[in-house]
Design a protein around this motif. Structure first.
Motif, PDB file in Angstrom:
ATOM      1  N   ARG A  69       0.828  -1.213   0.000  1.00 17.74           N
ATOM      2  CA  ARG A  69       0.000   0.000   0.000  1.00 17.74           C
ATOM      3  C   ARG A  69       0.856   1.254   0.000  1.00 17.74           C
ATOM      4  O   ARG A  69       0.512   2.257  -0.627  1.00 17.74           O
ATOM      5  CB  ARG A  69      -0.940  -0.001   1.203  1.00 17.74           C
ATOM      6  N   ARG A  70       1.978   1.225   0.716  1.00 15.35           N
ATOM      7  CA  ARG A  70       2.854   2.400   0.718  1.00 15.35           C
ATOM      8  C   ARG A  70       3.450   2.614  -0.675  1.00 15.35           C
ATOM      9  O   ARG A  70       3.617   3.754  -1.116  1.00 15.35           O
ATOM     10  CB  ARG A  70       3.974   2.220   1.753  1.00 15.35           C
ATOM     11  N   ARG A  71       3.758   1.516  -1.356  1.00 16.17           N
ATOM     12  CA  ARG A  71       4.272   1.638  -2.715  1.00 16.17           C
ATOM     13  C   ARG A  71       3.215   2.239  -3.642  1.00 16.17           C
ATOM     14  O   ARG A  71       3.528   3.067  -4.504  1.00 16.17           O
ATOM     15  CB  ARG A  71       4.718   0.265  -3.224  1.00 16.17           C
ATOM     16  N   TYR A 284      -7.973   3.278  -5.749  1.00 10.72           N
ATOM     17  CA  TYR A 284      -6.918   2.434  -6.320  1.00 10.72           C
ATOM     18  C   TYR A 284      -6.295   1.561  -5.241  1.00 10.72           C
ATOM     19  O   TYR A 284      -6.045   0.361  -5.449  1.00 10.72           O
ATOM     20  CB  TYR A 284      -5.868   3.321  -6.987  1.00 10.72           C
ATOM     21  N   SER A 285      -6.063   2.137  -4.063  1.00 15.51           N
ATOM     22  CA  SER A 285      -5.457   1.369  -2.973  1.00 15.51           C
ATOM     23  C   SER A 285      -6.325   0.198  -2.553  1.00 15.51           C
ATOM     24  O   SER A 285      -5.820  -0.865  -2.188  1.00 15.51           O
ATOM     25  CB  SER A 285      -5.200   2.283  -1.774  1.00 15.51           C
ATOM     26  N   GLU A 286      -7.650   0.376  -2.600  1.00 17.73           N
ATOM     27  CA  GLU A 286      -8.555  -0.674  -2.142  1.00 17.73           C
ATOM     28  C   GLU A 286      -8.958  -1.650  -3.244  1.00 17.73           C
ATOM     29  O   GLU A 286      -9.335  -2.787  -2.954  1.00 17.73           O
ATOM     30  CB  GLU A 286      -9.822  -0.059  -1.528  1.00 17.73           C
ATOM     31  N   THR A 287      -8.909  -1.212  -4.504  1.00 14.73           N
ATOM     32  CA  THR A 287      -9.466  -2.043  -5.578  1.00 14.73           C
ATOM     33  C   THR A 287      -8.466  -2.416  -6.664  1.00 14.73           C
ATOM     34  O   THR A 287      -8.767  -3.295  -7.487  1.00 14.73           O
ATOM     35  CB  THR A 287     -10.624  -1.300  -6.267  1.00 14.73           C
ATOM     36  N   ASP A 288      -7.322  -1.717  -6.739  1.00  9.02           N
ATOM     37  CA  ASP A 288      -6.349  -1.860  -7.832  1.00  9.02           C
ATOM     38  C   ASP A 288      -6.898  -1.325  -9.155  1.00  9.02           C
ATOM     39  O   ASP A 288      -6.295  -1.543 -10.205  1.00  9.02           O
ATOM     40  CB  ASP A 288      -5.900  -3.311  -8.027  1.00  9.02           C
ATOM     41  N   GLU A 289      -8.025  -0.616  -9.112  1.00  8.10           N
ATOM     42  CA  GLU A 289      -8.603  -0.031 -10.319  1.00  8.10           C
ATOM     43  C   GLU A 289      -8.041   1.372 -10.539  1.00  8.10           C
ATOM     44  O   GLU A 289      -8.096   2.212  -9.636  1.00  8.10           O
ATOM     45  CB  GLU A 289     -10.123   0.060 -10.209  1.00  8.10           C
ATOM     46  N   ILE A 290      -7.513   1.625 -11.718  1.00  9.44           N
ATOM     47  CA  ILE A 290      -7.014   2.950 -12.088  1.00  9.44           C
ATOM     48  C   ILE A 290      -8.086   3.637 -12.928  1.00  9.44           C
ATOM     49  O   ILE A 290      -8.439   3.159 -14.009  1.00  9.44           O
ATOM     50  CB  ILE A 290      -5.698   2.843 -12.872  1.00  9.44           C
TER      51      ILE A 290
END
Length: 488
Positions: A69-71, A284-290
């Protein structure tokens, strides 16, 4: 008998060796990259109550989000910083003080968001009026609505808000919703709220879910405390208020007659893009969706005003404590007046030094807090600072019960203000994901002054003489709570 004695001796030796190993290991591991006060608090816990101390340290001793998540946060920051570097975000107000420009640079380097001009912002201090204003804005949506709140509950007070979401979703508007997992689970109306989101066809996700069986786990008290709403990238709301009844629907609050008092800002102009960027980064952090291919993030329009605004996200996903650095910088920059409103005021050494130093520089400093607390440990830890603040010359106003003053703001002189979700306590600085908005413009400060005057009229001033009459048991309890506040 001899064998029993030998066995007992070996057990004593083993326990002694394990105890020494724990203590030595703690000295090596605990202080690393940790503030001295926090390190000392953890070491005291481990030394005096080893089993409990070690267990708690393993459970909540890491104040950072998982590396993945930090990345993600670093990638988002780089994208926002690079993409917005050459874009026009409105005309800035002239004659900005040098200290303001340097703080804007600080925020840009730490949180990536640019300073934007030509913004309009209106304060909403009435609790139900704020919920209804957000509902009105939602009903004007044509493309999407982004909702992100620490606590989100479908109840009688928020029904208009949810009906607005249902209405726009029914006509094809995309509704995306983020709500904090730990803050909502087990609360009244939690399951009903999720069912209502499902029924309307909203895309919703839990923020920072603590679901180890699903492979989702981090320190359980790392929370996403942000409050924001974005409609079509055109209008945004942010501030201190959650989407729930002013009692939070909790029986203990209703029994005590407690109601929350909050402050929200309705925003139009280029800075709305930055609020939206915070939402998209959390999505994005929660879903990986951009979603940046779908949403032109930095396609901005001038708002109905000329305020300079900058959004400052902060939290354990960032390398530094962005909000703490900004608050400390503002306190040292003040030349005339500082007014702070914070329901949970537990400063670290740097912030306490900045406030007391401001008083010693001849700056007028006021602090608004609640007379009654809803969180016992924080309430008593906060009280432990009152004597030092009063002796330094801070005027402390106590908002009278049964109301909890939950607004979070700071005004510096007559030109700059901060409003957002961030308290002035160690949790907001190190453990919570927060959003703050820096505003420069006399007209906005005038609105803030009216709100502050209302708070003052509903508060009573705490004097040093009154405070020194506190019973010894209260002082002991306050100081013990102060020690636990450093366990980060």
């Amino acid at each position: 008998m001899i064998d029993v004695t030998i066995d007992a001796t070996w057990w004593v030796i083993v326990v002694f060796v394990v105890d020494i190993v724990i203590r030595v290991t703690a000295i090596i591991i605990v202080p690393r990259n940790r503030r001295p006060t926090a390190a000392m608090a953890w070491l005291l816990a481990i030394y005096f109550i080893p089993l409990v101390g070690v267990f708690l340290f393993l459970l909540i001793g890491n104040p950072r989000l998982p590396r993945k998540r930090r990345r993600k946060q670093r990638d988002i920051n780089e994208y926002i910083h690079d993409t917005s570097a050459s874009l026009d975000f409105g005309t800035l107000r002239p004659d900005a003080p040098a200290w303001f420009t340097s703080l804007v640079t600080l925020n840009r380097n730490l949180g990536a968001m640019p300073l934007a001009g030509d913004n309009g912002a209106t304060l909403i201090a009435d609790y139900q009026e704020s919920l209804d204003a957000m509902a009105d804005a939602i009903r004007e949506a044509t493309r999407y609505v982004h909702v992100e709140f620490y606590i989100l509950q479908s109840d009688a007070a928020t029904d208009n808000f949810f009906r607005a979401l249902e209405e726009v979703a029914a006509r094809g508007v995309v509704v995306r919703v983020l709500l904090d997992h730990w803050a909502n689970r087990g609360k009244p109306f939690y399951k009903q709220t999720l069912r209502r989101l499902d029924a309307m066809g909203a895309h919703w996700k839990l923020m920072l879910p603590v679901q180890p069986l699903k492979g989702k786990y981090q320190r359980p008290d790392l929370r996403n405390h942000r409050k924001l709403l974005v409609v079509d990238g055109r209008v945004a709301f942010t501030g201190s208020q959650n989407v729930t009844d002013s009692t939070y629907n909790l029986p203990k609050n209703i029994k005590r007659g407690l109601h929350w008092v909050d402050l929200m800002a309705r925003i139009e102009g280029p800075v709305v893009a930055s609020v939206n960027a915070v939402f998209l980064s959390d999505w994005y952090s929660e879903t990986d969706e951009i979603l940046t291919d779908e949403i032109d993030l930095f396609s901005v329009e001038s708002g109905p005003g000329d305020l300079d605004c900058q959004i400052i996200p902060s939290g354990p996903g960032f390398e530094f404590q962005n909000n703490l650095k900004l608050f400390a910088g503002l306190l040292y920059a003040a030349q005339q007046k500082i007014i702070i409103v914070s329901p949970y005021f537990v400063p670290d050494e740097a912030l306490l030094l900045a406030i007391t130093t401001a008083c010693q520089r001849g700056i007028h400093v006021e602090l608004f807090v609640s007379e009654e607390g809803d969180q016992a440990l924080v309430y008593h830890a906060q009280r432990s600072y009152y004597e030092a603040l009063l002796r330094a010359g801070v005027k402390i106003w106590m908002y009278q019960k049964p109301y909890i003053l939950h607004s979070k703001s700071m005004t510096i002189d007559d030109e700059v203000a901060i409003i957002g979700s961030s308290n002035m306590d160690m949790r907001s600085f190190g453990l919570n994901m927060e959003i703050s908005m820096l505003v420069r413009g006399e007209e906005f400060i005038d609105e803030m002054r009216k709100v502050e005057a209302t708070y003052r009229s509903l508060s009573r001033e705490l004097t040093l003489e009154e405070w020194m009459r506190q019973p010894l048991r209260s002082t002991v309890l306050d100081n013990l709570a102060r020690l636990t506040s450093a366990l980060q």
